[in-house]
Design a protein around this motif. Sequence first.
Motif, mmCIF file in Angstrom:
data_model
loop_
_atom_site.group_PDB
_atom_site.id
_atom_site.type_symbol
_atom_site.label_atom_id
_atom_site.label_comp_id
_atom_site.label_asym_id
_atom_site.label_seq_id
_atom_site.Cartn_x
_atom_site.Cartn_y
_atom_site.Cartn_z
ATOM 1 N N ALA A 164 0.846 -1.200 0.000
ATOM 2 C CA ALA A 164 0.000 0.000 0.000
ATOM 3 C C ALA A 164 0.882 1.250 0.000
ATOM 4 O O ALA A 164 0.923 2.007 0.965
ATOM 5 C CB ALA A 164 -0.911 -0.007 1.232
ATOM 6 N N PRO A 165 1.628 1.464 -1.116
ATOM 7 C CA PRO A 165 2.555 2.595 -1.157
ATOM 8 C C PRO A 165 1.832 3.936 -1.212
ATOM 9 O O PRO A 165 0.774 4.049 -1.829
ATOM 10 C CB PRO A 165 3.342 2.348 -2.443
ATOM 11 N N GLU A 166 2.451 4.917 -0.564
ATOM 12 C CA GLU A 166 1.913 6.281 -0.571
ATOM 13 C C GLU A 166 3.004 7.204 -1.114
ATOM 14 O O GLU A 166 4.162 7.117 -0.691
ATOM 15 C CB GLU A 166 1.573 6.659 0.882
ATOM 16 N N GLU A 167 2.641 8.086 -2.044
ATOM 17 C CA GLU A 167 3.658 9.010 -2.582
ATOM 18 C C GLU A 167 3.941 10.101 -1.551
ATOM 19 O O GLU A 167 3.024 10.764 -1.075
ATOM 20 C CB GLU A 167 3.166 9.632 -3.886
ATOM 21 N N VAL A 168 5.222 10.292 -1.214
ATOM 22 C CA VAL A 168 5.567 11.272 -0.175
ATOM 23 C C VAL A 168 6.568 12.324 -0.636
ATOM 24 O O VAL A 168 6.870 13.262 0.113
ATOM 25 C CB VAL A 168 6.146 10.570 1.089
ATOM 26 N N TYR A 169 7.093 12.212 -1.856
ATOM 27 C CA TYR A 169 8.210 13.082 -2.248
ATOM 28 C C TYR A 169 8.320 13.106 -3.766
ATOM 29 O O TYR A 169 8.150 12.068 -4.407
ATOM 30 C CB TYR A 169 9.479 12.476 -1.644
ATOM 31 N N ARG A 170 8.583 14.283 -4.311
ATOM 32 C CA ARG A 170 8.896 14.426 -5.731
ATOM 33 C C ARG A 170 10.121 15.292 -5.886
ATOM 34 O O ARG A 170 10.303 16.246 -5.127
ATOM 35 C CB ARG A 170 7.734 15.100 -6.486
ATOM 36 N N HIS A 171 10.942 15.014 -6.870
ATOM 37 C CA HIS A 171 12.177 15.763 -7.034
ATOM 38 C C HIS A 171 12.654 15.621 -8.478
ATOM 39 O O HIS A 171 12.588 14.539 -9.060
ATOM 40 C CB HIS A 171 13.232 15.208 -6.072
ATOM 41 N N VAL A 172 13.109 16.726 -9.047
ATOM 42 C CA VAL A 172 13.712 16.664 -10.384
ATOM 43 C C VAL A 172 15.227 16.548 -10.204
ATOM 44 O O VAL A 172 15.853 17.400 -9.560
ATOM 45 C CB VAL A 172 13.349 17.902 -11.222
ATOM 46 N N VAL A 173 15.805 15.484 -10.741
ATOM 47 C CA VAL A 173 17.241 15.210 -10.576
ATOM 48 C C VAL A 173 18.042 16.355 -11.196
ATOM 49 O O VAL A 173 17.792 16.744 -12.340
ATOM 50 C CB VAL A 173 17.617 13.857 -11.225
ATOM 51 N N CYS A 174 18.960 16.927 -10.421
ATOM 52 C CA CYS A 174 19.648 18.147 -10.848
ATOM 53 C C CYS A 174 21.160 18.038 -10.675
ATOM 54 O O CYS A 174 21.680 17.042 -10.178
ATOM 55 C CB CYS A 174 19.087 19.341 -10.080
ATOM 56 N N TYR A 175 21.836 19.109 -11.095
ATOM 57 C CA TYR A 175 23.303 19.165 -11.104
ATOM 58 C C TYR A 175 23.960 18.526 -9.888
ATOM 59 O O TYR A 175 24.818 17.653 -10.013
ATOM 60 C CB TYR A 175 23.736 20.640 -11.235
ATOM 61 N N SER A 176 23.532 18.927 -8.679
ATOM 62 C CA SER A 176 24.267 18.471 -7.495
ATOM 63 C C SER A 176 23.949 17.024 -7.128
ATOM 64 O O SER A 176 24.586 16.461 -6.239
ATOM 65 C CB SER A 176 24.030 19.408 -6.307
ATOM 66 N N ASP A 177 22.984 16.394 -7.807
ATOM 67 C CA ASP A 177 22.701 14.961 -7.607
ATOM 68 C C ASP A 177 23.643 14.056 -8.398
ATOM 69 O O ASP A 177 23.771 12.875 -8.092
ATOM 70 C CB ASP A 177 21.284 14.620 -8.108
ATOM 71 N N ILE A 178 24.227 14.621 -9.455
ATOM 72 C CA ILE A 178 24.897 13.806 -10.483
ATOM 73 C C ILE A 178 26.377 13.619 -10.156
ATOM 74 O O ILE A 178 27.072 14.577 -9.857
ATOM 75 C CB ILE A 178 24.757 14.490 -11.865
ATOM 76 N N ASP A 179 26.842 12.387 -10.226
ATOM 77 C CA ASP A 179 28.238 12.124 -9.882
ATOM 78 C C ASP A 179 29.080 11.888 -11.129
ATOM 79 O O ASP A 179 28.646 12.109 -12.259
ATOM 80 C CB ASP A 179 28.335 10.976 -8.886
ATOM 81 N N LEU A 180 30.306 11.447 -10.884
ATOM 82 C CA LEU A 180 31.293 11.245 -11.953
ATOM 83 C C LEU A 180 30.794 10.335 -13.067
ATOM 84 O O LEU A 180 31.239 10.433 -14.207
ATOM 85 C CB LEU A 180 32.555 10.616 -11.345
ATOM 86 N N ASN A 181 29.881 9.415 -12.737
ATOM 87 C CA ASN A 181 29.381 8.470 -13.739
ATOM 88 C C ASN A 181 28.215 9.029 -14.539
ATOM 89 O O ASN A 181 27.675 8.341 -15.397
ATOM 90 C CB ASN A 181 28.945 7.174 -13.054
ATOM 91 N N GLY A 182 27.789 10.262 -14.200
ATOM 92 C CA GLY A 182 26.717 10.880 -14.975
ATOM 93 C C GLY A 182 25.321 10.506 -14.505
ATOM 94 O O GLY A 182 24.345 10.864 -15.151
ATOM 95 N N HIS A 183 25.206 9.747 -13.403
ATOM 96 C CA HIS A 183 23.854 9.497 -12.890
ATOM 97 C C HIS A 183 23.733 9.828 -11.410
ATOM 98 O O HIS A 183 24.718 10.163 -10.751
ATOM 99 C CB HIS A 183 23.355 8.078 -13.188
ATOM 100 N N LEU A 184 22.495 9.770 -10.927
ATOM 101 C CA LEU A 184 22.222 10.140 -9.544
ATOM 102 C C LEU A 184 23.130 9.316 -8.631
ATOM 103 O O LEU A 184 23.101 8.089 -8.641
ATOM 104 C CB LEU A 184 20.735 9.900 -9.227
ATOM 105 N N ASN A 185 23.923 10.010 -7.850
ATOM 106 C CA ASN A 185 24.914 9.432 -6.937
ATOM 107 C C ASN A 185 24.248 8.453 -5.957
ATOM 108 O O ASN A 185 23.216 8.760 -5.364
ATOM 109 C CB ASN A 185 25.537 10.610 -6.181
ATOM 110 N N SER A 186 24.868 7.287 -5.781
ATOM 111 C CA SER A 186 24.241 6.237 -4.973
ATOM 112 C C SER A 186 24.027 6.677 -3.520
ATOM 113 O O SER A 186 23.054 6.253 -2.893
ATOM 114 C CB SER A 186 25.081 4.960 -5.029
ATOM 115 N N MET A 187 24.900 7.534 -3.015
ATOM 116 C CA MET A 187 24.731 7.982 -1.627
ATOM 117 C C MET A 187 23.730 9.132 -1.516
ATOM 118 O O MET A 187 23.128 9.349 -0.481
ATOM 119 C CB MET A 187 26.081 8.368 -1.012
ATOM 120 N N ARG A 188 23.576 9.868 -2.613
ATOM 121 C CA ARG A 188 22.592 10.956 -2.659
ATOM 122 C C ARG A 188 21.156 10.411 -2.516
ATOM 123 O O ARG A 188 20.286 11.099 -1.997
ATOM 124 C CB ARG A 188 22.751 11.681 -3.988
#
Lengths: 256, 256
Positions: A164-188
């Motif tokens: 029974a999932p509930e949506e709690v958060y929305r976010h557009v992936v941006c500059y400071s999310d992106i790491d050396l590999n070009g995708h959302l950083n695993s720790m972010r």
Amino acid sequence: MKKFESYRQPKETDSRVLKQEIVAEPFHCDFSTHLTMGVLGNHLLNVAGNHANARNFGIETFKTLSWVLSRLVIEMDEMPVQHDHFSLETWTTSLSRLFTNREFAMYNPEGKAIGFATSIWALIDLETRRPLNPLSVNDGQLKQYMYPEYTVPIQGPGHIRMTAPEEVYRHVVCYSDIDLNGHLNSMRYIEHLLNCFELDYHRTHRLRRLDIAYSAECYAGDEIKILRQEKAPDVWMLEVVKPDGKAAVKSLLEFE
Amino acid sequence: MKKFESYRQPKETDSRVLKQEIVAEPFHCDFSTHLTMGVLGNHLLNVAGNHANARNFGIETFKTLSWVLSRLVIEMDEMPVQHDHFSLETWTTSLSRLFTNREFAMYNPEGKAIGFATSIWALIDLETRRPLNPLSVNDGQLKQYMYPEYTVPIQGPGHIRMTAPEEVYRHVVCYSDIDLNGHLNSMRYIEHLLNCFELDYHRTHRLRRLDIAYSAECYAGDEIKILRQEKAPDVWMLEVVKPDGKAAVKSLLEFE
């Protein structure tokens, strides 16, 4: 609740283990003065990289291959606070055709265990993006670094399925999310997961255990959603959903 | 454009200057492998804190007083990339009844200057939140640490006033924004400012100079807006606006 009190750091460090000293810097701490789980995760990945590179199976040796984190579990009896020193050990315990297991132990300056972590990695070919058998590279030399006798006293990754999932958060992936590999950083991802809880919840609860499963990448401009369901009191299942509806990350967070 | 090529690190470090060696860690770098401006800012604040504490005018000495950052300008000829070593120097140059000036210089391992920074701080009483004359504490001992002869070759803070602002960003201040003081972390603002630009803009432009003015605090739950106006080609004015319509931060970013 302290579970690791009886675990003490081994007097001698085996050559298969890398030990590094870390300081909890003030700007790596949250409002409660504790090191954040995301920064701790970065320390784990850094030390893992140093361990692998020093033994010739890091990404600096392989160049065309890369280690991809598939599962990570961190469980902390206590989280260091600002200016605290702690030591972080890492080693690998086993490998199979698809996956390699890496463990972590954290000790306070008196040698008492404060936390442990366990992780599962795949070795992939950067060009084909397909997994490789780690025994097929470097004449299977990785095998000599396995240290299965040194185990961590935490449960491995669990099964995460929401009903029974509930949506709690929305976010557009941006500059400071992106790491050396070009995708959302695993720790972010960990930051975004923790941002699904109000500051008041963080004031009265402490994250004891993080279990995270990585299944797909997110890129700049992607609008991600986070779904959440409480599994038991203060035990939460979360899922980061990509624009195409697929799960990027599933996670189980246990607060106390 | 290299402006600082002719500036070299002094052979001897004056006792009024603190010098620290820093490594650009992979997880502190952005998609382009360069250290992020926000992380560099954290390094500046860390070294500033160490410098002040070692000279008995840090917040660890004062307890009931605190240094509050009012203005910060950072200008980089080149930004270190992952695994790069660099040294960071800081010292104070002057103080007045209300403000104290602190400078920073960054050098590569060969001693060539790669960047400079200048900042303005107020000393406040944590209880009354009012500024204090820094000469009125510790028998005016701060004066002996002033080093006005050692200057940085960058322009000080500028005037930032927008005439045609455009809203480009909205964000609800959350757990991972909040620092030890309970408000939006001063370096986290830099991340939000940089997130106002698409990844494609970051791919083709490099932030040369950051000028930031802090005027009010933001708290968890506040919905902040960021307004933006291009002042000249690749020179942007930005303003972080609080829910009450007041400016929390104004900034001028110069890309090249």
